[in-house]
Design an enzyme around this catalytic site. Structure first.
Site, PDB file in Angstrom:
ATOM      1  N   ASP A 177      -7.795  14.072  -0.902  1.00 20.92           N
ATOM      2  CA  ASP A 177      -8.839  13.676   0.131  1.00 20.92           C
ATOM      3  C   ASP A 177      -8.409  14.261   1.365  1.00 20.92           C
ATOM      4  O   ASP A 177      -7.260  14.200   1.633  1.00 20.92           O
ATOM      5  CB  ASP A 177      -8.693  12.001   0.220  1.00 20.92           C
ATOM      6  CG  ASP A 177     -10.012  11.530   0.803  1.00 20.92           C
ATOM      7  OD1 ASP A 177     -10.771  12.264   1.735  1.00 20.92           O
ATOM      8  OD2 ASP A 177     -10.250  10.377   0.505  1.00 20.92           O
ATOM      9  N   ASP A 232     -13.543  14.471   3.666  1.00 18.02           N
ATOM     10  CA  ASP A 232     -14.073  13.316   4.401  1.00 18.02           C
ATOM     11  C   ASP A 232     -15.007  13.628   5.639  1.00 18.02           C
ATOM     12  O   ASP A 232     -15.013  14.638   6.225  1.00 18.02           O
ATOM     13  CB  ASP A 232     -12.869  12.570   5.066  1.00 18.02           C
ATOM     14  CG  ASP A 232     -13.082  11.468   5.705  1.00 18.02           C
ATOM     15  OD1 ASP A 232     -13.267  10.242   5.065  1.00 18.02           O
ATOM     16  OD2 ASP A 232     -12.659  11.197   7.029  1.00 18.02           O
ATOM     17  N   GLU A 277     -18.319  14.498   1.897  1.00 16.81           N
ATOM     18  CA  GLU A 277     -18.961  13.310   2.113  1.00 16.81           C
ATOM     19  C   GLU A 277     -20.084  13.559   3.231  1.00 16.81           C
ATOM     20  O   GLU A 277     -19.567  13.969   4.259  1.00 16.81           O
ATOM     21  CB  GLU A 277     -17.813  12.397   2.518  1.00 16.81           C
ATOM     22  CG  GLU A 277     -18.448  11.198   2.809  1.00 16.81           C
ATOM     23  CD  GLU A 277     -17.714   9.893   3.550  1.00 16.81           C
ATOM     24  OE1 GLU A 277     -17.720   8.843   3.437  1.00 16.81           O
ATOM     25  OE2 GLU A 277     -16.608  10.496   4.458  1.00 16.81           O
ATOM     26  N   HIS A 314     -14.107   2.855  -1.619  1.00 15.72           N
ATOM     27  CA  HIS A 314     -13.160   2.191  -0.816  1.00 15.72           C
ATOM     28  C   HIS A 314     -13.878   1.881   0.323  1.00 15.72           C
ATOM     29  O   HIS A 314     -13.330   0.901   1.160  1.00 15.72           O
ATOM     30  CB  HIS A 314     -12.101   2.851  -0.555  1.00 15.72           C
ATOM     31  CG  HIS A 314     -12.220   4.098   0.226  1.00 15.72           C
ATOM     32  ND1 HIS A 314     -12.936   5.219  -0.240  1.00 15.72           N
ATOM     33  CD2 HIS A 314     -11.952   4.315   1.424  1.00 15.72           C
ATOM     34  CE1 HIS A 314     -13.069   6.156   0.788  1.00 15.72           C
ATOM     35  NE2 HIS A 314     -12.590   5.558   1.790  1.00 15.72           N
ATOM     36  N   ASP A 315     -15.191   2.301   0.726  1.00 12.71           N
ATOM     37  CA  ASP A 315     -15.944   1.571   1.707  1.00 12.71           C
ATOM     38  C   ASP A 315     -17.109   0.732   1.685  1.00 12.71           C
ATOM     39  O   ASP A 315     -18.034   0.122   2.429  1.00 12.71           O
ATOM     40  CB  ASP A 315     -16.573   2.835   2.763  1.00 12.71           C
ATOM     41  CG  ASP A 315     -15.421   3.862   3.249  1.00 12.71           C
ATOM     42  OD1 ASP A 315     -14.353   3.585   3.557  1.00 12.71           O
ATOM     43  OD2 ASP A 315     -15.668   5.083   3.422  1.00 12.71           O
TER      44      ASP A 315
HETATM   45  C1  NOJ Z   1     -14.711   8.042   5.553  1.00  8.41           C
HETATM   46  C2  NOJ Z   1     -13.789   7.060   4.847  1.00  8.41           C
HETATM   47  O1  NOJ Z   1     -14.259   7.146   3.406  1.00  8.41           O
HETATM   48  C3  NOJ Z   1     -13.525   6.103   5.526  1.00  8.41           C
HETATM   49  O2  NOJ Z   1     -12.888   5.268   4.779  1.00  8.41           O
HETATM   50  C4  NOJ Z   1     -12.920   6.483   6.717  1.00  8.41           C
HETATM   51  O3  NOJ Z   1     -12.775   5.476   7.591  1.00  8.41           O
HETATM   52  C5  NOJ Z   1     -13.938   7.300   7.266  1.00  8.41           C
HETATM   53  N1  NOJ Z   1     -14.355   8.528   6.803  1.00  8.41           N
HETATM   54  C6  NOJ Z   1     -13.168   7.856   8.840  1.00  8.41           C
HETATM   55  O4  NOJ Z   1     -12.053   8.929   8.250  1.00  8.41           O
END
Ligand code: NOJ
Length: 547
Positions: free
Chosen positions: A100, A201, A243, A317-318
Site C-alpha cells: 500500500d 492510496d 484509489e 477497511h474503510d
Molecule cells: C484511503 C485509505 O484507504 C484510508 O484508510 C485512509 O484514511 C485515507 N486514504 C488517507 O490515507
C-alpha cells in the site's frame, strides 16, 4: 479472444488489514509473523495476491496511513526480515504481495516534515504544501476529509500547511521534482524486495491545486502517473491499482487504458455511494436503490470494457461489512453473503476480498463513542455533536458506515478472542465469533468460504469471466439482478434475487449446466426453457446456456 492476458486479469486479490488479521506475540495487535502463519489458509482459499494495508513505521494516527518512514516496518508488525520472509514464502505459494503506497501525504513525524517545519529555507520545506495567511486567516475554506479545515497554522514560520486528512498527515507537494524522485527511489526499494505490485492510496489527489480549491483530478495528475510509470513500473510484471474516489468511467480510462502507461486498474466507489443522500456525506444515510445500483454496475461493465480495467469490491477497511449493509446479517446471513459474492465475482474486473468477507463477517455496532477507535469516526462524532445532532443519530450513522465495523479482529475460531490473540485485542472482537468463524466455515462444505473458493477457481479457468461481454437482462423485477456474460460460443446467465422475499424470474434460455448456486439443492432438472422460477430469498445461480 485475448491470448495472453496479464496475470492480474484472472486473479483474485485478498486484502489484509494487518492490525486485525492474526497476532503472533500476544500484544493484541496483528503482525507479519501472524500473516505468515496463515498463508496456508489463503492458499487454500485460492487467491493470487494479497493487498497488504500499510505496515510501515507510523505513529498510527490513521492506522498506518500516516507514514513516518516508508522503508522501515512498524515494530508492532515485526521487522524487515519478517517482511522479506512474508514476500518469499507467499511467492512460493503463488501469492504476490501488493504494498500500500501512501503518496499523497506523510506523517508529520516523517523526517521530511520535521525538517520542513524548521524554516522556510529548509531544503525539505517545498516537499509539502505551504501558504501564507490571508488577513490573518487560512488561505481558503478548503475542508479536510476528516473534518474541519484542511489548513493548519504553523506559528514558527507564520504559514499554513495543507492536510487533506488529519493534521498529522501533511500533504506532499507533487510539484517538487526532488520529492518525486525520492518517492520513486522508495518504490524501487520495494520492487527490489520482490513485491508483486502496489495499491496507490488516494492517488487522484496528488495533482491538487489547493489555492484554486482543486483536490481530485488536478491538471498534472496523469503527467505524474506517467512519470511514475516510466521511472518505476515500466516493463515489470507488476499490478498497480489506484484509489480514485472521484473517478468517472472517462477518468478510469485515463488511469488504466492499455496504451496509457499509467496503472493497471482503479478503485472507484460509485456503486458504494448509492446509500447516502445526494451531495451529502457518507454519514447521511439513504436506503439502497437497486435500480441505481444496476445502472452503475452496467455503466462500468459496458463502458470500460476494452478501454480500461476495473476492480470489483464490496468491502475494504474503510467500508462497513457488505452482508450487514446490503445483505441480511440475521436470518439470511449465509445465503445473502453468497448472493453478493456471486453477483460481483461474475463481472469483468479484478475481484478483491476483504479479510473476513469470505466467512460473512458482520458489522460491530457500538453504543458509546468510547468504543470507537477510528479518527474519522471520532472527529465526525465531535463535529456533529457541536452542530446539534443527537447522540443517537450520530451513533446510527457510525453503526451503518463507520470504518471500525470492518476493522474488528478476524474470527478464526470459537476460542478466546476468536483465536486472534492471546492478549487483549486492540479493538474488541465481534461478539458473534462463536457462530461466525473460519474454523466453523472450513468444517461445513456449504459455507460461504467454499462459495468464495469456487468463485476464485472459476475466474482462473474460465476466460468468459475476464474477457466476455456483459449484458443486463432488463425485463426483470427490480429485485432481480440478472445478466449475461458471453465469449464466442460460451454464454453464462447470472441470476440474483437481491431481496429477502420470493421473486419471480422468467427463464427464456436453454440451460446446459449449473456453474454455481447459493442454495445447494438447485437442480438442472427444474430449469426448463420458458418457465417461471420462484426465486427464494437471496437465491443466486449461474448457468451455462445455449449461445
Ligand atoms: C484511503 C485509505 O484507504 C484510508 O484508510 C485512509 O484514511 C485515507 N486514504 C488517507 O490515507
Amino acid at each position: 479472444m485475448e491470448k495472453t492476458q496479464p496475470w492480474w486479469k484472472t486473479a483474485v486479490v485478498y486484502q489484509i488489514y494487518p492490525r486485525s488479521f492474526q497476532d503472533s506475540n500476544g500484544d493484541g495487535i496483528g503482525d507479519i509473523p501472524g500473516i505468515i502463519s496463515r498463508l496456508d489458509y489463503l492458499q487454500f482459499l485460492g487467491i493470487q495476491a494479497i493487498w497488504l494495508c500499510p505496515v510501515y513505521q507510523s505513529p498510527n494516527t490513521d492506522n498506518g496511513y500516516d507514514i513516518s518512514n516508508y522503508e522501515a516496518i512498524l515494530s508492532d508488525f515485526g521487522t524487515m526480515k519478517d517482511m522479506e520472509k512474508l514476500i518469499r514464502l507467499a511467492k512460493q505459494k503463488g501469492i504476490r504481495i501488493i504494498m500500500d503506497l501512501v503518496l499523497n501525504h506523510t506523517s508529520d513525524q516523517h523526517h521530511w516534515f520535521v525538517e520542513a517545519q524548521k524554516s522556510k529555507e529548509n531544503p525539505y520545506r517545498d516537499y509539502y504544501v505551504w501558504a501564507d495567511p490571508i488577513n490573518n486567516h487560512a488561505p481558503n475554506q478548503l475542508g479536510s476529509i476528516f473534518g474541519g479545515r484542511a489548513w493548519k497554522y504553523d506559528r514558527i514560520t507564520n504559514q499554513y500547511y495543507l492536510h487533506l486528512f488529519s493534521e498529522q498527515q501533511p500533504d506532499l507537494n507533487w510539484e517538487n521534482q526532488k520529492m518525486r524522485t525520492k518517492i520513486y527511489q522508495m518504490i524501487n526499494f520495494w520492487i527490489q524486495k520482490g513485491v508483486g505490485g502496489f495499491r496507490l492510496d488516494v492517488i487522484d489527489l496528488i495533482g491538487k491545486k489547493p489555492l484554486k480549491m482543486i483536490t481530485g483530478n488536478g491538471p498534472k495528475l496523469h503527467n505524474y502517473l506517467k512519470e511514475m510509470n516510466r521511472s518505476v513500473f515500466a516493463e515489470k510484471d507488476l499490478m498497480t491499482v489506484g484509489e480514485a474516489g472521484s473517478a468517472t468511467v472517462e477518468d478510469a480510462k485515463k488511469y488504466s487504458g492499455p496504451d496509457r502507461n499509467e496503472l493497471s486498474m482503479v478503485f472507484q466507489f460509485e456503486h458504494l455511494a448509492i446509500d447516502q443522500q445526494l451531495g451529502k456525506e457518507k454519514w447521511d444515510l439513504a436506503p439502497l436503490n437497486l435500480e441505481k445500483l444496476k445502472q452503475v454496475f452496467v455503466k462500468w461493465q459496458v463502458e470500460l470494457a476494452g478501454s480500461g480495467w476495473n476492480s470489483l469490491f464490496w468491502n475494504n477497511h474503510d467500508q462497513p461489512r457488505i452482508v450487514s449493509r446490503w445483505g441480511n446479517d440475521k436470518q439470511y446471513r449465509v445465503v445473502s453473503a453468497k448472493m453478493l459474492a456471486i453477483l460481483l465475482h461474475m463481472m469483468q474486473g479484478t475481484p478483491y476480498i476483504y479479510q473476513g468477507e469470505e466467512i460473512g463477517m458482520t458489522n460491530r455496532p457500538i453504543t458509546d463513542i468510547s468504543e470507537a477507535d477510528d479518527i474519522e469516526t471520532i472527529n465526525m462524532y465531535q463535529q456533529r455533536l457541536n452542530e446539534g445532532y443527537s447522540k443517537q443519530a450520530i451513533l446510527a450513522s457510525i453503526n451503518a458506515k463507520g470504518r471500525d465495523n470492518a476493522r474488528t479482529p478476524i474470527q478464526w475460531n470459537d476460542e478466546l478472542n476468536a483465536g486472534f490473540t492471546t492478549g487483549k485485542p486492540w479493538l474488541a472482537v465481534n461478539q458473534n465469533y462463536q457462530v461466525i468463524n473460519i474454523a466453523a466455515e472450513l468444517a461445513n462444505e456449504n459455507s460461504i468460504f467454499y462459495t468464495y473458493q469456487k468463485l476464485i477457481k472459476l475466474r482462473k479457468s474460465n476466460p468468459i469471466l475476464s474477457q466476455g461481454n456483459f449484458k443486463l437482462l432488463e425485463d426483470t423485477k427490480t429485485e432481480v439482478f440478472a445478466y449475461y456474460r458471453q465469449l464466442e460460443n460460451a454464454k453464462w446467465l447470472v441470476v440474483c434475487n437481491f431481496s429477502d422475499q420470493i421473486n419471480e424470474f422468467n427463464l427464456t434460455d436453454d440451460v446446459e449446466k449449473v456453474i454455481i448456486s447459493d442454495y445447494s439443492d438447485l437442480s438442472l432438472a427444474e430449469m426448463g426453457k420458458n418457465i417461471s422460477l420462484q426465486l427464494r430469498p437471496y437465491e443466486a445461480f449461474v448457468v451455462a446456456v445455449k449461445a
